[in-house]
Design a protein around this motif. Structure first.
Motif, PDB file in Angstrom:
ATOM      1  N   VAL A 722       0.843  -1.199   0.000  1.00  6.72           N
ATOM      2  CA  VAL A 722       0.000   0.000   0.000  1.00  6.72           C
ATOM      3  C   VAL A 722       0.876   1.245   0.000  1.00  6.72           C
ATOM      4  O   VAL A 722       1.858   1.323   0.747  1.00  6.72           O
ATOM      5  CB  VAL A 722      -0.946   0.002   1.220  1.00  6.72           C
ATOM      6  CG1 VAL A 722      -1.687   1.327   1.348  1.00  6.72           C
ATOM      7  CG2 VAL A 722      -1.937  -1.157   1.119  1.00  6.72           C
ATOM      8  N   VAL A 723       0.528   2.216  -0.830  1.00 12.87           N
ATOM      9  CA  VAL A 723       1.222   3.501  -0.834  1.00 12.87           C
ATOM     10  C   VAL A 723       1.030   4.160   0.535  1.00 12.87           C
ATOM     11  O   VAL A 723      -0.093   4.272   1.027  1.00 12.87           O
ATOM     12  CB  VAL A 723       0.667   4.424  -1.934  1.00 12.87           C
ATOM     13  CG1 VAL A 723       1.349   5.790  -1.875  1.00 12.87           C
ATOM     14  CG2 VAL A 723       0.849   3.795  -3.299  1.00 12.87           C
ATOM     15  N   GLY A 724       2.144   4.575   1.151  1.00 13.60           N
ATOM     16  CA  GLY A 724       2.067   5.156   2.486  1.00 13.60           C
ATOM     17  C   GLY A 724       2.010   4.115   3.587  1.00 13.60           C
ATOM     18  O   GLY A 724       1.939   4.467   4.764  1.00 13.60           O
ATOM     19  N   GLY A 725       2.048   2.826   3.209  1.00 13.62           N
ATOM     20  CA  GLY A 725       2.020   1.750   4.196  1.00 13.62           C
ATOM     21  C   GLY A 725       3.402   1.453   4.732  1.00 13.62           C
ATOM     22  O   GLY A 725       4.373   2.170   4.486  1.00 13.62           O
ATOM     23  N   ARG A 726       3.507   0.337   5.456  1.00  7.92           N
ATOM     24  CA  ARG A 726       4.759   0.023   6.130  1.00  7.92           C
ATOM     25  C   ARG A 726       5.869  -0.380   5.182  1.00  7.92           C
ATOM     26  O   ARG A 726       7.043  -0.327   5.545  1.00  7.92           O
ATOM     27  CB  ARG A 726       4.516  -1.093   7.151  1.00  7.92           C
ATOM     28  CG  ARG A 726       3.649  -0.667   8.326  1.00  7.92           C
ATOM     29  CD  ARG A 726       3.302  -1.834   9.226  1.00  7.92           C
ATOM     30  NE  ARG A 726       2.433  -2.799   8.573  1.00  7.92           N
ATOM     31  CZ  ARG A 726       1.106  -2.664   8.494  1.00  7.92           C
ATOM     32  NH1 ARG A 726       0.515  -1.607   9.011  1.00  7.92           N
ATOM     33  NH2 ARG A 726       0.369  -3.565   7.896  1.00  7.92           N
ATOM     34  N   LEU A 727       5.513  -0.780   3.963  1.00  7.72           N
ATOM     35  CA  LEU A 727       6.525  -1.240   3.015  1.00  7.72           C
ATOM     36  C   LEU A 727       6.853  -0.199   1.939  1.00  7.72           C
ATOM     37  O   LEU A 727       7.621  -0.468   1.033  1.00  7.72           O
ATOM     38  CB  LEU A 727       6.055  -2.538   2.333  1.00  7.72           C
ATOM     39  CG  LEU A 727       5.737  -3.717   3.258  1.00  7.72           C
ATOM     40  CD1 LEU A 727       5.249  -4.913   2.456  1.00  7.72           C
ATOM     41  CD2 LEU A 727       6.959  -4.110   4.074  1.00  7.72           C
ATOM     42  N   SER A 728       6.255   0.978   2.060  1.00  7.91           N
ATOM     43  CA  SER A 728       6.426   1.981   0.999  1.00  7.91           C
ATOM     44  C   SER A 728       7.551   2.955   1.270  1.00  7.91           C
ATOM     45  O   SER A 728       7.883   3.768   0.420  1.00  7.91           O
ATOM     46  CB  SER A 728       5.119   2.763   0.813  1.00  7.91           C
ATOM     47  OG  SER A 728       4.836   3.537   1.967  1.00  7.91           O
ATOM     48  N   GLU A 729       8.158   2.882   2.455  1.00  8.67           N
ATOM     49  CA  GLU A 729       9.191   3.851   2.807  1.00  8.67           C
ATOM     50  C   GLU A 729      10.235   3.188   3.683  1.00  8.67           C
ATOM     51  O   GLU A 729       9.914   2.470   4.626  1.00  8.67           O
ATOM     52  CB  GLU A 729       8.567   5.044   3.537  1.00  8.67           C
ATOM     53  CG  GLU A 729       9.503   6.207   3.723  1.00  8.67           C
ATOM     54  CD  GLU A 729       8.775   7.429   4.269  1.00  8.67           C
ATOM     55  OE1 GLU A 729       9.430   8.265   4.888  1.00  8.67           O
ATOM     56  OE2 GLU A 729       7.558   7.529   4.076  1.00  8.67           O
ATOM     57  N   GLY A 730      11.495   3.414   3.356  1.00  4.89           N
ATOM     58  CA  GLY A 730      12.586   2.902   4.174  1.00  4.89           C
ATOM     59  C   GLY A 730      12.916   1.440   3.926  1.00  4.89           C
ATOM     60  O   GLY A 730      13.820   0.900   4.567  1.00  4.89           O
ATOM     61  N   ILE A 731      12.208   0.783   3.016  1.00  3.19           N
ATOM     62  CA  ILE A 731      12.462  -0.623   2.707  1.00  3.19           C
ATOM     63  C   ILE A 731      13.281  -0.697   1.426  1.00  3.19           C
ATOM     64  O   ILE A 731      13.003  -0.003   0.442  1.00  3.19           O
ATOM     65  CB  ILE A 731      11.156  -1.414   2.540  1.00  3.19           C
ATOM     66  CG1 ILE A 731      10.288  -1.274   3.798  1.00  3.19           C
ATOM     67  CG2 ILE A 731      11.452  -2.879   2.260  1.00  3.19           C
ATOM     68  CD1 ILE A 731      10.879  -1.868   5.039  1.00  3.19           C
ATOM     69  N   ALA A 805       3.994  10.659  -2.285  1.00  2.00           N
ATOM     70  CA  ALA A 805       3.856   9.271  -1.832  1.00  2.00           C
ATOM     71  C   ALA A 805       4.189   8.297  -2.961  1.00  2.00           C
ATOM     72  O   ALA A 805       4.845   7.272  -2.740  1.00  2.00           O
ATOM     73  CB  ALA A 805       2.432   9.032  -1.328  1.00  2.00           C
ATOM     74  N   VAL A 806       3.757   8.625  -4.180  1.00  2.00           N
ATOM     75  CA  VAL A 806       4.081   7.788  -5.344  1.00  2.00           C
ATOM     76  C   VAL A 806       5.590   7.725  -5.545  1.00  2.00           C
ATOM     77  O   VAL A 806       6.176   6.654  -5.774  1.00  2.00           O
ATOM     78  CB  VAL A 806       3.391   8.333  -6.617  1.00  2.00           C
ATOM     79  CG1 VAL A 806       3.960   7.666  -7.870  1.00  2.00           C
ATOM     80  CG2 VAL A 806       1.891   8.117  -6.538  1.00  2.00           C
ATOM     81  N   ASN A 807       6.240   8.874  -5.453  1.00  2.00           N
ATOM     82  CA  ASN A 807       7.680   8.935  -5.689  1.00  2.00           C
ATOM     83  C   ASN A 807       8.460   8.134  -4.648  1.00  2.00           C
ATOM     84  O   ASN A 807       9.501   7.556  -4.954  1.00  2.00           O
ATOM     85  CB  ASN A 807       8.146  10.394  -5.692  1.00  2.00           C
ATOM     86  CG  ASN A 807       7.581  11.174  -6.866  1.00  2.00           C
ATOM     87  OD1 ASN A 807       7.182  10.595  -7.876  1.00  2.00           O
ATOM     88  ND2 ASN A 807       7.529  12.480  -6.742  1.00  2.00           N
ATOM     89  N   GLN A 808       7.948   8.106  -3.424  1.00  2.00           N
ATOM     90  CA  GLN A 808       8.579   7.286  -2.399  1.00  2.00           C
ATOM     91  C   GLN A 808       8.545   5.809  -2.775  1.00  2.00           C
ATOM     92  O   GLN A 808       9.523   5.088  -2.610  1.00  2.00           O
ATOM     93  CB  GLN A 808       7.882   7.491  -1.058  1.00  2.00           C
ATOM     94  CG  GLN A 808       8.409   8.647  -0.242  1.00  2.00           C
ATOM     95  CD  GLN A 808       9.849   8.433   0.176  1.00  2.00           C
ATOM     96  OE1 GLN A 808      10.176   7.487   0.886  1.00  2.00           O
ATOM     97  NE2 GLN A 808      10.721   9.309  -0.269  1.00  2.00           N
ATOM     98  N   CYS A 809       7.411   5.361  -3.303  1.00  2.00           N
ATOM     99  CA  CYS A 809       7.275   3.954  -3.708  1.00  2.00           C
ATOM    100  C   CYS A 809       8.202   3.622  -4.876  1.00  2.00           C
ATOM    101  O   CYS A 809       8.850   2.569  -4.887  1.00  2.00           O
ATOM    102  CB  CYS A 809       5.826   3.662  -4.092  1.00  2.00           C
ATOM    103  SG  CYS A 809       4.659   3.812  -2.726  1.00  2.00           S
ATOM    104  N   ILE A 810       8.269   4.529  -5.834  1.00  2.00           N
ATOM    105  CA  ILE A 810       9.141   4.307  -6.996  1.00  2.00           C
ATOM    106  C   ILE A 810      10.592   4.166  -6.548  1.00  2.00           C
ATOM    107  O   ILE A 810      11.359   3.358  -7.086  1.00  2.00           O
ATOM    108  CB  ILE A 810       8.996   5.473  -7.999  1.00  2.00           C
ATOM    109  CG1 ILE A 810       7.608   5.422  -8.651  1.00  2.00           C
ATOM    110  CG2 ILE A 810      10.084   5.418  -9.061  1.00  2.00           C
ATOM    111  CD1 ILE A 810       7.308   6.617  -9.530  1.00  2.00           C
ATOM    112  N   GLY A 811      10.961   4.948  -5.542  1.00  2.00           N
ATOM    113  CA  GLY A 811      12.347   4.939  -5.067  1.00  2.00           C
ATOM    114  C   GLY A 811      12.753   3.684  -4.327  1.00  2.00           C
ATOM    115  O   GLY A 811      13.920   3.539  -3.957  1.00  2.00           O
ATOM    116  N   ARG A 812      11.817   2.755  -4.118  1.00  2.00           N
ATOM    117  CA  ARG A 812      12.161   1.522  -3.401  1.00  2.00           C
ATOM    118  C   ARG A 812      13.014   0.589  -4.255  1.00  2.00           C
ATOM    119  O   ARG A 812      13.664  -0.306  -3.720  1.00  2.00           O
ATOM    120  CB  ARG A 812      10.896   0.755  -2.996  1.00  2.00           C
ATOM    121  CG  ARG A 812       9.925   1.439  -2.046  1.00  2.00           C
ATOM    122  CD  ARG A 812      10.564   1.938  -0.791  1.00  2.00           C
ATOM    123  NE  ARG A 812      10.995   3.306  -0.934  1.00  2.00           N
ATOM    124  CZ  ARG A 812      12.045   3.844  -0.344  1.00  2.00           C
ATOM    125  NH1 ARG A 812      12.812   3.103   0.420  1.00  2.00           N
ATOM    126  NH2 ARG A 812      12.367   5.108  -0.517  1.00  2.00           N
TER     127      ARG A 812
END
Length: 867
Positions: A722-731, A805-812
């Motif tokens: 999920v965007v903004g979820g626990r796996l969308s940032e810092g992973i 939020a989208v850009n954070q997910c792309i950066g994973r």
């Protein structure tokens, strides 16, 4: 003269990429010019090392210039001969150099000793000395909970004693403040006599201590030249005096009491507020000597403080290392760290310690003329708002009212003067809040509503209370601490003690402290924020939310020499200029967006506007519930999984929508000829997904472990997140874990929510006022023009939140130079120029709108080139 190469110029431990050189050069220039800079550099481009090398190179150069300036500043009078000036300069140079050398030699000896200790610790046969364990001790003296006599300065003209002045009575608050500032200047002049104090420092801030620990690891890789001028430029006869001596980077990481407390009877309380309050309790004058904290620094421990300081400065240490040094020396690292600050070049600290003025004052930090760097700054505005927002439940109000009333009855004969007046006022205020919250919750039928300040403080004579005086009383009287301590003592005396532990463990914030935090906010109503009433799970929550973070960050910008915001995905950047730095002139604000270190062939970014079954992919809130579109989405993702190797991560707009999609995919085919969409996808990759039931980090770790095992097994896997979820940032989804990233729809916040209506309404109001501020009379057409522009600003702010939020997910996905991946944006709205303009530049340059019929072949070709 030898020209330094790129690596030597910034002392990078490796050969830097071109974009790293651009980053470091721009950072150096930005700090030198004293600007506000916003730096975007994708994850995997060595951003941390670029920040370190660029900033610390500037700092050492700056210190070198200041050294020479202090020598050259010994200007001669007209009557003094040149030889006297040269002699004075030589003496000054020798003194400063000797002082520098003594410090570096001392730190070098400590590094050797630390290495010896480390080797000794690795010896399994060494004798182990048991640490003494302090048992919790609780006061049983009722007098301890009595309020000290209280008088307000502004009401009584209390004597004000200022160092360097005789006692002066009856001064106004503004006069006291003026004298304080004058006293600060006098003190500052004295401190400047010590050349190691008040030197320019760098404050590096990130969100968590784990990120600060990673930063410390990078800091250990860097070696910088001395801040002293090179020996050949020094006074004759001193060329080799410091040429062979290393000048270590002097670093300190700061933390809260919760991270640094070494007193077991305090640190075991668990909750940060409880730890803070118990620490303060143990320092009060009424506490018996044997019950005070034995680790607190004192005049007798000055030598230990200096030892602590030098051991911290001798090597780059993280928060755990500092805590360990405190234990070894039996001195509190939280308070001892203050002794280290003046000697530091770079101080690292988490968001809350920098962004709150009260926290900076508690740590005795001044940002005046220093450099502030905030990393992972993409969520800075939200972080500021969250730090300065506070909530309280109806149940907490009722509990605190009971506690206050119980306390007032117990101490009614001892409450005198101002204490009696103010305690009564607090009880009236809390009582009014509890009753009004109850009435408002019955009045508003919706689960969320905006409430006004006047609605909360009506009745019971609350309007007669002076909010400023009550605020001062709550902050200075320690009422909450006394009441909470008495409640805990009473519980213990009533037999609720078991093996030295209370049944009411202080692992959560004491109720009255939470209520007091809310009252302090309520007593200073501001149009920067808004009050909200929420009803959920049978309870009622009252929340003050800061909507405009501008002024809470402005004091940092005004004080600091330069402010740098850095992040992997800072786009879209317009919000920072429009809403965080609106008062900064354009020539003082620079933005930088650097490319990726990967070659262009390592990334393909595609927009998919149609599904394989012909559905238009338009996942708006009104249209995304269509079963046929969800089915087509599943078939399309199955096709993508067939050609994307290893791991694929798909991000959905919300947990609710992800659950709806999974339920639809699990339904059997209506024709009865085939299985479900879920089973169709699993022909290519097993599916792993997160849900909003998994609240613990351990569950997130379990999901990642399961996903990683499937990918490593060779079967590949599809991770639904999920965007903004626990796996969308810092992973980190590097290499096989993220060969494909799919973004389903645009994760716009719920524009119908009360909070987002308030946020957008505020942006529109501010924009309209700014556009019309110098116009006394507005024509109808001009008013409509301003209203249209205000609406556009609100929409832009709303879209920016979504795209960040989208850009954070792309950066994973892309995490290093040799990594490669495919990014697929599944929604036709990504074809609009306005939305594409909010994507990072390194994504835009690879972005192509693909036909459904060709994307499978395109992706097959892309991954073949990397086999």
């Amino acid at each position: 003269m030898t020209t330094l190469g790129p690596r030597e110029k910034f002392h990078h431990p490796y050969t830097p990429y071109d974009i790293q050189l651009q980053f470091m050069s721009s950072l150096y220039d930005c700090i030198e010019a004293g600007k506000v800079g916003i730096f975007e550099s994708p994850t995997g481009t060595g951003k941390s090392l670029s920040l370190i090398c660029g900033a610390l190179t500037w700092l050492r150069d700056h210190k070198r210039k200041e050294f020479l300036k202090s020598i050259d500043g010994l200007a001669a009078d007209d009557d003094e001969p040149d030889w006297m000036v040269e002699y004075a300069k030589k003496e000054r140079t020798q003194a400063l150099t000797q002082k520098w050398r003594e410090l570096e030699e001392r730190l070098a000896r400590l590094r050797k000793e630390e290495e010896r200790r480390r080797k000794l610790a690795q010896n399994p046969h060494r004798p182990i000395k048991k640490q003494a364990c302090l048992k919790p001790v609780y006061s049983a003296v009722i007098d301890f909970f009595e309020l000290d006599e209280y008088e307000s300065d502004t009401e009584t003209g209390k004597s004000v004693s200022i160092t360097g002045f005789s006692d002066i009575k009856g001064l106004s608050a503004s006069t006291v403040a003026l004298l304080d500032r004058f006293k600060g200047r006098v003190t500052s002049q004295k401190e400047n006599e010590n050349d190691n104090e008040n030197q320019t420092r760098i404050y590096y801030c990130s969100r968590t201590h784990s990120q600060l620990s990673q930063f410390a690891q990078e800091l250990r890789r860097v070696n910088l030249p001395s801040s002293l001028p090179s020996p050949e430029k020094n006074v004759e006869g001193e060329k080799q005096e410091h040429a062979d001596l290393e000048e270590v980077i002097k670093h300190l990481t700061l933390g809260s009491r919760k991270q640094l407390c070494i007193n077991t009877r305090v640190s075991t309380l668990g909750n940060a507020t409880a730890i803070n309050e118990r620490c303060m309790e143990l320092q009060q004058s009424g506490v018996a000597a044997d019950k005070k904290c034995s680790y607190l620094p004192s005049k007798e421990s000055e030598d230990v403080l200096l030892d602590f300081r030098d051991r911290i400065l001798s090597t780059v240490q993280d928060i755990e290392d500092i805590s360990q040094v405190g234990r070894q020396l039996a001195i509190c690292p939280y308070y001892a760290a203050r002794k280290v600050i003046d000697q530091c070049e770079i101080i690292t600290l988490p968001y809350p310690l920098l962004l709150q003025r009260s926290s900076r004052e508690a740590l005795e930090l001044s940002l005046r003329d220093h450099v502030v760097i905030i990393d992972e700054a993409h969520n800075l505005m939200d972080a500021i708002s969250n730090i300065h927002s506070v909530s309280v439940t109806l149940e907490q109000l009722r509990t605190s009212l009971f506690q206050l009333t119980t306390y007032a009855r117990k101490f009614q004969t001892r409450l005198k003067g101002k204490n009696r007046v103010y305690v009564t006022q607090v009880i009236r205020l809390v009582s009014a809040l509890a009753e009004n919250v109850q009435l408002l919750s019955q009045k508003h039928k919706s689960s969320e509503a905006i409430v006004q300040y006047s609605d909360l403080v009506s009745g019971k004579g609350v309007d007669q209370i002076n909010p400023y005086k009550l605020t001062r009383y709550l902050q200075e009287s320690k009422l909450a601490r006394k009441v909470d301590g008495y409640v805990e003592h009473t519980n213990n005396q009533d037999g609720k003690v078991n093996s030295g532990k209370t049944t009411r463990e202080k692992t959560t914030t004491p109720v009255l402290f939470q209520v007091q935090s809310f009252i302090l906010t309520l007593m200073n109503p501001s149009d920067e924020g808004q009050l909200f009433l929420n009803k959920a799970d049978g309870g009622v929550l009252l929340r003050y939310m800061l909507l405009d973070p501008t002024n809470h960050f402005r004091d940092i910008v005004d004080e600091a020499r330069a402010v740098i915001l850095a992040g992997g995905t800072m786009s879209p950047m317009s919000d920072y200029a429009d809403h965080l730095f609106s008062y900064v002139s354009p020539e003082k604000l620079d933005t930088f967006s650097f490319g990726h270190v990967i070659p262009p062939k390592n990334l393909t970014a595609r927009i998919l506007a149609k599904g394989v079954l012909g559905s238009d992919f338009n996942f708006t809130f009104d249209q995304r519930n269509s079963d046929s579109m969800i089915t087509d989405l599943g078939q399309t993702i199955a096709n993508l999984c067939a050609v994307i190797p290893d791991g694929v991560v798909a991000f959905f707009p919300s947990y609710d929508y992800l659950n709806q999609v999974i339920n639809t995919w699990r339904k059997p085919d209506k024709s009865g000829k085939g299985g479900s969409i879920f089973s169709e996808i699993e022909k290519y990759k097993p599916i792993v997904y997160e849900s909003n039931n998994q609240k613990k980090e351990s569950n997130t770790d379990d999901i990642l472990l399961e996903y990683s095992k499937k990918v490593e097994s060779g079967s590949g896997a599809l991770l639904l997140s999920v965007v903004g979820g626990r796996l969308s940032e810092g992973i980190n989804f590097s290499d096989k874990l993220g060969r494909g990233v799919l973004i389903v729809g645009l994760p716009f916040p719920n524009i119908h929510s009360t909070v987002w209506k308030a946020k957008i309404g505020r942006i529109e109001k501010q924009t309209y006022a700014k556009l019309t501020q110098n116009e006394t009379e507005l024509s109808m057409s001009r008013r409509r023009e301003a209203e249209t522009a205000a609406k556009a600003a609100g929409r832009d702010f709303f879209e920016n939140s979504c795209m960040r939020a989208v850009n954070q997910c792309i950066g994973r996905a892309i995490r290093h130079r040799n990594d490669y991946a495919a990014i697929v944006l599944i929604d036709r709205r990504y074809e609009t120029q306005r939305i594409q303009g909010k994507l990072p530049a390194w994504i835009r340059q690879s972005l192509v709108s693909s036909a459904t019929s060709s994307i499978r072949g395109d992706l097959t070709s892309f991954f073949k080139t990397h086999q």
